[in-house]
Design a protein around this motif. Structure first.
Motif, PDB file in Angstrom:
ATOM      1  N   ALA A 116       0.828  -1.208   0.000  1.00 35.24           N
ATOM      2  CA  ALA A 116       0.000   0.000   0.000  1.00 35.24           C
ATOM      3  C   ALA A 116       0.864   1.261   0.000  1.00 35.24           C
ATOM      4  N   LEU A 117       1.933   1.258   0.797  1.00 38.59           N
ATOM      5  CA  LEU A 117       2.835   2.412   0.832  1.00 38.59           C
ATOM      6  C   LEU A 117       3.523   2.603  -0.523  1.00 38.59           C
ATOM      7  N   GLY A 118       3.950   1.503  -1.133  1.00 39.47           N
ATOM      8  CA  GLY A 118       4.600   1.593  -2.433  1.00 39.47           C
ATOM      9  C   GLY A 118       3.672   2.112  -3.511  1.00 39.47           C
ATOM     10  N   ALA A 119       2.423   1.654  -3.498  1.00 42.78           N
ATOM     11  CA  ALA A 119       1.450   2.135  -4.488  1.00 42.78           C
ATOM     12  C   ALA A 119       1.193   3.627  -4.321  1.00 42.78           C
ATOM     13  N   ALA A 120       1.125   4.086  -3.072  1.00 40.19           N
ATOM     14  CA  ALA A 120       0.912   5.519  -2.823  1.00 40.19           C
ATOM     15  C   ALA A 120       2.092   6.336  -3.344  1.00 40.19           C
ATOM     16  N   ARG A 126       6.875   9.299  -7.029  1.00 39.25           N
ATOM     17  CA  ARG A 126       8.144   9.020  -6.342  1.00 39.25           C
ATOM     18  C   ARG A 126       8.519   7.561  -6.606  1.00 39.25           C
ATOM     19  N   THR A 127       8.970   7.314  -7.825  1.00 38.93           N
ATOM     20  CA  THR A 127       9.123   5.938  -8.283  1.00 38.93           C
ATOM     21  C   THR A 127      10.294   5.219  -7.627  1.00 38.93           C
ATOM     22  N   GLY A 128      11.359   5.956  -7.288  1.00 37.90           N
ATOM     23  CA  GLY A 128      12.471   5.300  -6.610  1.00 37.90           C
ATOM     24  C   GLY A 128      12.060   4.743  -5.263  1.00 37.90           C
ATOM     25  N   ARG A 129      11.312   5.556  -4.511  1.00 37.34           N
ATOM     26  CA  ARG A 129      10.796   5.093  -3.218  1.00 37.34           C
ATOM     27  C   ARG A 129       9.816   3.939  -3.421  1.00 37.34           C
ATOM     28  N   ALA A 130       9.011   4.001  -4.480  1.00 37.27           N
ATOM     29  CA  ALA A 130       8.078   2.911  -4.774  1.00 37.27           C
ATOM     30  C   ALA A 130       8.828   1.615  -5.035  1.00 37.27           C
ATOM     31  N   VAL A 131       9.922   1.677  -5.783  1.00 41.73           N
ATOM     32  CA  VAL A 131      10.724   0.483  -6.052  1.00 41.73           C
ATOM     33  C   VAL A 131      11.193  -0.144  -4.744  1.00 41.73           C
ATOM     34  N   GLN A 172       3.228  -3.643 -10.441  1.00 37.00           N
ATOM     35  CA  GLN A 172       3.522  -2.279 -10.022  1.00 37.00           C
ATOM     36  C   GLN A 172       5.021  -2.078  -9.831  1.00 37.00           C
ATOM     37  N   PHE A 173       5.686  -3.068  -9.253  1.00 37.39           N
ATOM     38  CA  PHE A 173       7.137  -3.002  -9.045  1.00 37.39           C
ATOM     39  C   PHE A 173       7.859  -2.855 -10.386  1.00 37.39           C
ATOM     40  N   ILE A 174       7.432  -3.628 -11.368  1.00 37.86           N
ATOM     41  CA  ILE A 174       8.047  -3.542 -12.692  1.00 37.86           C
ATOM     42  C   ILE A 174       7.789  -2.164 -13.313  1.00 37.86           C
ATOM     43  N   THR A 289      -5.425   0.094  -3.315  1.00 37.43           N
ATOM     44  CA  THR A 289      -4.230  -0.544  -2.775  1.00 37.43           C
ATOM     45  C   THR A 289      -4.609  -1.850  -2.111  1.00 37.43           C
ATOM     46  N   PRO A 290      -3.636  -2.773  -2.034  1.00 35.90           N
ATOM     47  CA  PRO A 290      -3.958  -4.074  -1.422  1.00 35.90           C
ATOM     48  C   PRO A 290      -4.448  -3.916   0.010  1.00 35.90           C
ATOM     49  N   GLY A 291      -5.436  -4.682   0.366  1.00 34.86           N
ATOM     50  CA  GLY A 291      -5.964  -4.651   1.728  1.00 34.86           C
ATOM     51  C   GLY A 291      -6.209  -6.052   2.225  1.00 34.86           C
ATOM     52  N   PRO A 292      -6.817  -6.175   3.374  1.00 32.26           N
ATOM     53  CA  PRO A 292      -7.075  -7.502   3.928  1.00 32.26           C
ATOM     54  C   PRO A 292      -7.932  -8.343   2.998  1.00 32.26           C
ATOM     55  N   ILE A 293      -7.700  -9.618   2.998  1.00 29.90           N
ATOM     56  CA  ILE A 293      -8.432 -10.544   2.136  1.00 29.90           C
ATOM     57  C   ILE A 293      -9.667 -11.025   2.867  1.00 29.90           C
ATOM     58  N   GLY A 294     -10.705 -10.257   2.814  1.00 29.76           N
ATOM     59  CA  GLY A 294     -11.986 -10.685   3.366  1.00 29.76           C
ATOM     60  C   GLY A 294     -12.019 -10.758   4.878  1.00 29.76           C
TER      61      GLY A 294
END
Length: 297
Positions: A116-120, A126-131, A172-174, A289-294
């Motif tokens: 979630a932090l990386g997607a934000a 801020r792609t370097g921080r996302a990586v 997203q990482f790619i 962003t990814p969250g809890p699975i159900g």
């Protein structure tokens, strides 16, 4: 203690991994970890452990709870167990179970937090921080989620949802690495992605983009044609307008290749003058962003 479910189930204590030999006990631990410190009713647990519960299911579940408590006591500090039984407040009301462990000690929780932090960061450019963040999230994975866990179809579905999240974070990482000027470094990985998941269009989109930004226009167009043939052959449909627009952008040479400097620092934002091609990458990112699975109740 550390709890791992992004791969084979592992419970790590001070003396290393604690063996959990019973498939049903592993399934019970997996369900409780997926719930993330929420109470789970007996009926919900039974539904996650068996497609067709036997008449002895409630008694069997209590046996599995006792076995899991034994593992947790052997692995953790002190004499207590983080697995609590919560009795029903009214006569005839079933019990619930709660596994109280710190979120940072569960790999799936930390994976979702970092993702979630990386997607934000990616959405802010801020792609370097996302990586950095997305890479850290993906390092939690050791295989398919709960690959040694056996339960009901409902549990299998929840584990598959985690695998789907992993794939989305990998994409997203790619994308972040492409935006940091690492197009050449991700081409091989992207070829593996489209070979393993040929009907995931985003993988094809990023492969076409990466090839184009490395200057290999011929291979970029060839990858586009492969994607087009795959979707028509397998599904009988055209590829999305988004990928078609990317194709047209390449034909028009919307992105001047000389403007993309592959040596740019990884902590910089998008390369200058990236134009339509990288706009396609950034604009295709999921808005959620990814969250809890159900949840179970």
């Amino acid at each position: 203690m550390r709890f791992k479910i992004l791969g084979p189930l592992e419970i790590l204590g001070d003396d290393g991994p604690a063996p959990v030999s019973s498939p049903r006990v592993r399934a019970l631990a997996a369900v409780l970890l997926l719930e993330g410190r929420r109470r789970v009713k007996t009926e919900a647990l039974i539904d996650m452990l068996w497609d067709t519960p036997p008449p002895s299911a409630p008694a069997n579940l209590r046996t599995y709870v006792t076995a899991l408590r034994r593992v947790l006591r052997r692995s953790g500090p002190g004499e207590g167990s983080p697995l609590t039984t919560l009795r029903g407040s009214a006569p005839g009301q079933s019990s619930s179970y709660l596994l109280s462990v710190p979120p940072e000690d569960v790999d799936v929780t930390d994976f979702q937090r970092l993702a979630a932090l990386g997607a934000a960061e990616m959405r802010q450019g801020r792609t370097g921080r996302a990586v950095t963040l997305l890479g850290a999230a993906l390092r939690h994975w050791r295989g398919a989620a709960g690959e040694d866990v056996s339960g009901s179809r409902s549990l299998t579905s929840r584990l598959e949802a985690l695998n789907e999240q992993r794939m989305g974070v990998r994409e997203q990482f790619i994308a972040a690495r492409i935006a940091c000027g690492e197009s050449g470094a991700v081409v091989r990985e992207l070829r593996d992605v489209v070979a393993a998941h040929p009907l995931r269009e985003r993988g094809w989109q990023y492969l076409v983009t990466a090839l184009y930004l490395t200057g290999d226009v011929s291979s970029a167009l060839d990858a586009y044609r492969q994607a087009e043939a795959t979707f028509r052959g397998e599904l009988g449909i055209d590829i999305s307008p988004e990928l078609q627009r990317l194709h047209l952008a390449i034909l028009r040479r919307d992105e001047p290749l000389s403007s993309v400097d592959p040596t740019r620092r990884a902590d910089s934002a998008f390369p200058p003058q990236t134009g339509a091609v990288l706009d396609r990458v950034r604009g295709s990112l999921p808005r959620t962003t990814p969250g809890p699975i159900g949840e179970l109740s």
